[in-house]
Design a protein around this motif. Structure first.
Motif, mmCIF file in Angstrom:
data_model
loop_
_atom_site.group_PDB
_atom_site.id
_atom_site.type_symbol
_atom_site.label_atom_id
_atom_site.label_comp_id
_atom_site.label_asym_id
_atom_site.label_seq_id
_atom_site.Cartn_x
_atom_site.Cartn_y
_atom_site.Cartn_z
ATOM 1 N N ALA A 46 -0.873 8.579 -17.484
ATOM 2 C CA ALA A 46 -1.036 8.913 -18.903
ATOM 3 C C ALA A 46 0.321 9.145 -19.564
ATOM 4 O O ALA A 46 0.382 9.620 -20.690
ATOM 5 N N GLY A 47 1.399 8.821 -18.860
ATOM 6 C CA GLY A 47 2.733 8.941 -19.437
ATOM 7 C C GLY A 47 3.616 9.974 -18.793
ATOM 8 O O GLY A 47 4.749 10.193 -19.230
ATOM 9 N N THR A 48 3.134 10.646 -17.741
ATOM 10 C CA THR A 48 3.934 11.643 -17.039
ATOM 11 C C THR A 48 4.088 11.259 -15.576
ATOM 12 O O THR A 48 3.219 10.589 -15.008
ATOM 13 N N ARG A 49 5.176 11.705 -14.986
ATOM 14 C CA ARG A 49 5.394 11.441 -13.575
ATOM 15 C C ARG A 49 4.388 12.226 -12.741
ATOM 16 O O ARG A 49 4.168 13.415 -12.961
ATOM 17 N N VAL A 50 3.790 11.548 -11.770
ATOM 18 C CA VAL A 50 2.780 12.151 -10.909
ATOM 19 C C VAL A 50 3.206 11.976 -9.461
ATOM 20 O O VAL A 50 3.537 10.860 -9.030
ATOM 21 N N VAL A 51 3.228 13.066 -8.700
ATOM 22 C CA VAL A 51 3.473 13.016 -7.259
ATOM 23 C C VAL A 51 2.147 13.333 -6.572
ATOM 24 O O VAL A 51 1.617 14.433 -6.717
ATOM 25 N N SER A 52 1.607 12.366 -5.847
ATOM 26 C CA SER A 52 0.277 12.497 -5.264
ATOM 27 C C SER A 52 0.370 12.389 -3.746
ATOM 28 O O SER A 52 1.023 11.489 -3.211
ATOM 29 N N LEU A 53 -0.262 13.306 -3.058
ATOM 30 C CA LEU A 53 -0.140 13.395 -1.601
ATOM 31 C C LEU A 53 -1.269 12.661 -0.885
ATOM 32 O O LEU A 53 -2.441 12.792 -1.230
ATOM 33 N N VAL A 54 -0.890 11.886 0.116
ATOM 34 C CA VAL A 54 -1.830 11.358 1.105
ATOM 35 C C VAL A 54 -1.691 12.242 2.337
ATOM 36 O O VAL A 54 -0.584 12.451 2.831
ATOM 37 N N GLN A 55 -2.787 12.797 2.822
ATOM 38 C CA GLN A 55 -2.687 13.652 4.000
ATOM 39 C C GLN A 55 -3.794 13.330 4.998
ATOM 40 O O GLN A 55 -4.872 12.855 4.628
ATOM 41 N N PRO A 56 -3.534 13.564 6.289
ATOM 42 C CA PRO A 56 -4.536 13.236 7.312
ATOM 43 C C PRO A 56 -5.769 14.126 7.196
ATOM 44 O O PRO A 56 -5.660 15.348 7.099
ATOM 45 N N ILE A 57 -6.921 13.506 7.201
ATOM 46 C CA ILE A 57 -8.193 14.228 7.125
ATOM 47 C C ILE A 57 -8.736 14.468 8.527
ATOM 48 O O ILE A 57 -9.327 15.506 8.807
ATOM 49 N N SER A 89 0.814 -1.218 0.000
ATOM 50 C CA SER A 89 0.000 0.000 0.000
ATOM 51 C C SER A 89 0.845 1.264 0.000
ATOM 52 O O SER A 89 0.334 2.346 -0.287
ATOM 53 N N SER A 90 2.160 1.165 0.325
ATOM 54 C CA SER A 90 2.984 2.369 0.394
ATOM 55 C C SER A 90 4.422 2.063 0.013
ATOM 56 O O SER A 90 5.138 1.392 0.764
ATOM 57 N N VAL A 91 4.845 2.551 -1.148
ATOM 58 C CA VAL A 91 6.227 2.381 -1.584
ATOM 59 C C VAL A 91 7.167 3.180 -0.694
ATOM 60 O O VAL A 91 8.288 2.743 -0.400
ATOM 61 N N ARG A 92 6.758 4.370 -0.242
ATOM 62 C CA ARG A 92 7.620 5.194 0.610
ATOM 63 C C ARG A 92 7.868 4.513 1.950
ATOM 64 O O ARG A 92 8.969 4.610 2.502
ATOM 65 N N ARG A 93 6.883 3.836 2.487
ATOM 66 C CA ARG A 93 7.086 3.113 3.731
ATOM 67 C C ARG A 93 7.989 1.905 3.515
ATOM 68 O O ARG A 93 8.774 1.537 4.392
ATOM 69 N N GLN A 94 7.867 1.274 2.344
ATOM 70 C CA GLN A 94 8.801 0.207 2.007
ATOM 71 C C GLN A 94 10.236 0.738 1.993
ATOM 72 O O GLN A 94 11.161 0.099 2.520
ATOM 73 N N SER A 95 10.426 1.916 1.412
ATOM 74 C CA SER A 95 11.763 2.511 1.344
ATOM 75 C C SER A 95 12.281 2.865 2.734
ATOM 76 O O SER A 95 13.461 2.652 3.038
ATOM 77 N N PHE A 119 -4.921 5.412 5.975
ATOM 78 C CA PHE A 119 -4.493 6.455 5.037
ATOM 79 C C PHE A 119 -5.278 7.760 5.202
ATOM 80 O O PHE A 119 -4.895 8.782 4.628
ATOM 81 N N LEU A 120 -6.346 7.746 5.980
ATOM 82 C CA LEU A 120 -7.101 8.967 6.254
ATOM 83 C C LEU A 120 -6.613 9.690 7.506
ATOM 84 O O LEU A 120 -7.175 10.716 7.892
ATOM 85 N N GLU A 121 -5.553 9.138 8.115
ATOM 86 C CA GLU A 121 -5.043 9.717 9.364
ATOM 87 C C GLU A 121 -3.538 10.021 9.308
ATOM 88 O O GLU A 121 -2.955 10.339 10.325
ATOM 89 N N ARG A 122 -2.924 9.945 8.144
ATOM 90 C CA ARG A 122 -1.461 10.056 8.095
ATOM 91 C C ARG A 122 -1.009 10.677 6.780
ATOM 92 O O ARG A 122 -1.786 10.818 5.837
ATOM 93 N N TYR A 123 0.265 11.023 6.738
ATOM 94 C CA TYR A 123 0.886 11.538 5.521
ATOM 95 C C TYR A 123 1.558 10.413 4.741
ATOM 96 O O TYR A 123 2.046 9.428 5.311
ATOM 97 N N ASP A 124 1.598 10.597 3.439
ATOM 98 C CA ASP A 124 2.378 9.716 2.565
ATOM 99 C C ASP A 124 2.475 10.396 1.196
ATOM 100 O O ASP A 124 1.737 11.355 0.914
#
Length: 752
Positions: free
Chosen positions: A485-496, A168-174, A472-477
């Protein structure tokens, strides 16, 4: 006189009272029409974030509003006004899903408010796997974890420490990988969606690119899909649904053709223009039979093939061994049909071929993926509009590395004594591995297991210590979707909302340990919390001063990202596409007839469920109640079987049967469908949990219990579609619950 009494005494109040008296109980219902003066209506807000239910990385807008709730703080339950999540919808400004969202993403609130969430740290109090735990404090839990890790850290070579992190989280894997590496261990493994490691390795071998390719469906004229259920559960269903919709209806006066090749009648096969029900496991041979026609009739792109490494040897091999008339019977696809589809594909470019699912879940899955890519290479579509692309990025692309020879299951089973401490983070290896492979037994033998999890799943139940993680509704990622669609996308998970119960972001727990220990570990991970870790890493990834919004420093970039939820790179992929087909002849599988078994006459074709995926959303009642689109079945497992096969065995619709393989047997009811191949039985993944909460526990069966433990060659990925089974009649009937056909059942019967 207050407002309430005034309205009740006036004509509006009298009219309302009369109307409500007719319904009975006017005094109880009036407060819903006329709010009490001390109730202040909340103002809702919509916050951009990213769905983390699956790795697709769809953008979402989360609606929240104030509400009263019982909140647990320091062991005390209190009632207070808090921000509550009300609804999740797709973010129209997000390039992956463009405002759409699947049912699993919309069920996100049921993850947050699930009654079976782990609320406090837990310490085992009974046998492993019993689910018996005692609540403890965070101080006690962290102290226990530190005591188990300290001897390994002090040794300076913590090879006895291993971790498995969910997908569910590549950044947490890293983060976990960096943490273990700083302690001296390289044994950090990650769970990935089924088939993904095979697709990555095939891309590395054929194109020299480790990442997944992007399929430009919107601009294609012809699509060949080999086993990839792109409308169901393949990598990014919302992205593929949008792309296929445009492919068919988004270009006035122009409609492409879509052909599905697979042994099961999936949702994608049902929506294709043409379905080729090839014998399971022969999808790679079908691709090469198509390539034979293209090569023999010289329908290939003459200029593109000049740059294919090994083209001439590949050409001679295919022309010699894969003539449609020679292989048609083994593939169970008519030779004339193969030739027609090959000519259509070659003459209606741009077009593309893709694969996934059961097609690459055989020991020769790399061969299948490489054979499918040979079609792309022959028509010259790699790197071109309407073909297959790669995500463009301003960040320097890392050199491709070979797939690891040993996966977590192999390490856990082959050397269990060498693992002293195992950390499970949002992972469930006991559920998604063949039962006969010994993973469960290896968990039992591991001296100490710590689990970071929001739920008690089949693997968490074997942990000695459980620390409740946030959703994922309580934390950052930060998520970077691969299928775009062929471009790099940086998408934020943020606490609600603020964290519920006594959960913590376990990424913060890892970072706190690193800072406390200092030295090499503290130097590697100096961040005060996971948000700072994310900002530090993004700062080194070339996201400033360009893209969909421009920021000069990381604080400004982060602030803008929180407001928009997504940043899109403006780079173009200028890397030269290379093609290498030299590995294919050496990876050729056994003939189809030699893969069959007289004792086990049926091919077992498990499939990821649209509602439950591989099982991670089985604990959500909305998903249990979502009807399967092909059968309308809810709340249970079924076995798809052809009616002719059923007559041969004397089996009726809804009858319980045993599916038995060389590894074990499971029992489930039969669902008869004329679309099933007579030599195939299919069953969904997702059910059969021993734990995982009241909605999933003990419901249905888990196909992994009978999957024979074999691997896809050179990847370590389980060959989960290579199992052969026999069907054993029981003579007992079972209730197959279908939407619209079970009106007489009580809720207790449906939900038992």
């Amino acid at each position: 006189m207050n407002r309430r009494r005034f309205l009740k005494s006036g004509s509006l109040g009298a009219g309302a009272a009369v109307a409500l008296t007719g319904c009975g109980g006017d005094e109880k219902l009036i407060p819903f029409l006329i709010p009490e003066e001390n109730i202040i209506p909340g103002v809702d807000q919509w916050t951009p974030s990213t769905c983390a239910v699956c790795p697709a990385g769809c953008g979402i807008l989360v609606r929240s509003a104030p509400g009263e709730a019982r909140v647990l703080r320091e062991g005390q339950e209190r009632r207070q006004t808090v921000l509550q999540v009300k609804k999740i919808e797709g973010n129209p400004d997000h390039v992956v899903n463009r405002g759409r969202l699947c049912a699993r993403g919309q069920a996100g609130p049921q993850i947050l408010y699930n009654p079976d969430r782990i609320r406090t740290p837990l310490k085992i109090s009974g046998p492993r796997g019993s689910g018996q735990y005692l609540p403890i404090s965070w101080d006690e839990g962290l102290s226990l974890l530190e005591r188990k890790l300290e001897p390994l850290r002090a040794s300076g070579a913590a090879s006895g420490l291993a971790a498995i992190v969910g997908h569910s989280s590549v950044r947490r894997q890293s983060l976990m990988s960096e943490f273990l590496r700083a302690l001296g261990s390289e044994r950090c493994y990650r769970e990935e969606p089924l088939g993904t490691p095979v697709l990555r390795e095939a891309n590395r071998r054929v194109f020299g690119r480790q990442e997944l390719e992007v399929h430009d469906l919107e601009n294609a004229h012809y699509i060949l899909s080999f086993g990839a259920d792109i409308l169901g559960a393949h990598t990014s269903p919302v992205r593929y649904n949008l792309g296929l919709g445009h492919f068919r209806q988004g270009r006035p006066g122009e409609r492409g053709k879509f052909v599905q090749i697979e042994g099961r009648f999936s949702l994608t096969a049902a929506n294709a223009d043409e379905w080729l029900p090839a014998r399971p496991g022969t999808e790679g041979e079908v691709a090469l039979a198509l390539a034979h026609v293209i090569l023999k009739e010289e329908l290939f792109d003459k200029e593109s093939v000049k740059s294919i490494n090994g083209f001439e040897a590949f050409r001679q091999w295919v022309l010699k061994k894969y003539a449609p008339e020679d292989v048609a019977e083994a593939l169970d696809v008519p030779a004339k049909r193969i030739a027609r589809v090959a000519r259509e594909f070659a003459r209606h470019q741009p077009g593309l071929a893709l694969t996934g699912g059961a097609a690459v879940a055989h020991p020769y899955g790399l061969f299948t993926a490489g054979a499918v890519h040979s079609l792309n290479a022959l028509v010259g579509n790699p790197g071109k509009r309407g073909g297959i692309l790669w995500t463009a990025s301003s960040r320097k692309r890392a050199a491709p590395v070979p797939a690891p020879a040993r996966q977590w299951a192999e390490d856990l089973v082959s050397a269990p004594g060498s693992i002293q401490v195992l950390i499970l983070w949002d992972a469930n290896p006991a559920y998604r591995a063949p039962a006969s492979a010994g993973a469960l037994e290896s968990l039992e033998k591991t001296p100490f297991i710590a689990a970071f999890s929001s739920f008690m799943n089949d693997s968490t139940a074997y942990a000695d210590l459980i620390l409740p993680d946030r959703t994922f509704l309580e934390r950052y990622d930060v998520v970077e979707p691969e299928v775009t669609a062929g471009t790099r996308v940086v998408s934020l998970v943020q606490p609600i909302v603020t964290s519920m119960y006594e959960s913590r972001d376990c990424a913060d727990v890892v970072l706190a340990l690193a800072r406390k220990w200092g030295g090499k570990t503290g130097a590697a991970l100096p961040d005060s919390d996971f948000r700072e870790y994310l900002k530090r890493n993004l700062g080194a990834e070339d996201v400033l001063n360009h893209g969909s919004f421009s920021a000069e420093d990381m604080d400004s970039f982060w602030s803008a990202l929180k407001g928009k939820g997504v940043w899109v790179d403006d780079a173009t992929d200028k890397a030269r596409v290379t093609v290498d087909l030299t590995f294919l002849p050496g990876a050729e599988p056994l003939p189809p007839a030699e893969r069959e078994s007289a004792e086990y006459p049926f091919s077992l074709q498990p499939f990821a469920s649209l509602a439950l995926g591989e099982g991670n959303t089985a604990n959500l009642p909305w998903m249990q109640e979502l009807p399967d689109p092909m059968t309308s079945i809810v709340w249970g497992t079924w076995i798809e079987m052809n009616p002719r096969t059923a007559v041969e065995f004397g089996i009726e619709h809804g009858e319980l049967v045993w599916l038995e393989s060389a590894s074990g047997k499971i029992e489930a009811p039969v669902f008869l469908t004329p679309a099933a191949r007579p030599d195939v039985v299919s069953i969904p993944f997702g059910h059969g949990h021993r734990f995982y909460g009241r909605y999933a526990r003990g419901r249905g069966v888990n196909p992994w219990e009978i999957i024979v433990p074999r691997s896809v060659k050179d990847t370590g990925e389980p060959a989960w579609a290579a199992t052969r089974v026999k069907v054993i009649k029981t003579g007992q009937k079972a209730r197959v619950i279908q939407l619209g056909q079970d009106r007489g059942h009580t809720p207790e019967e449906l939900h038992r």
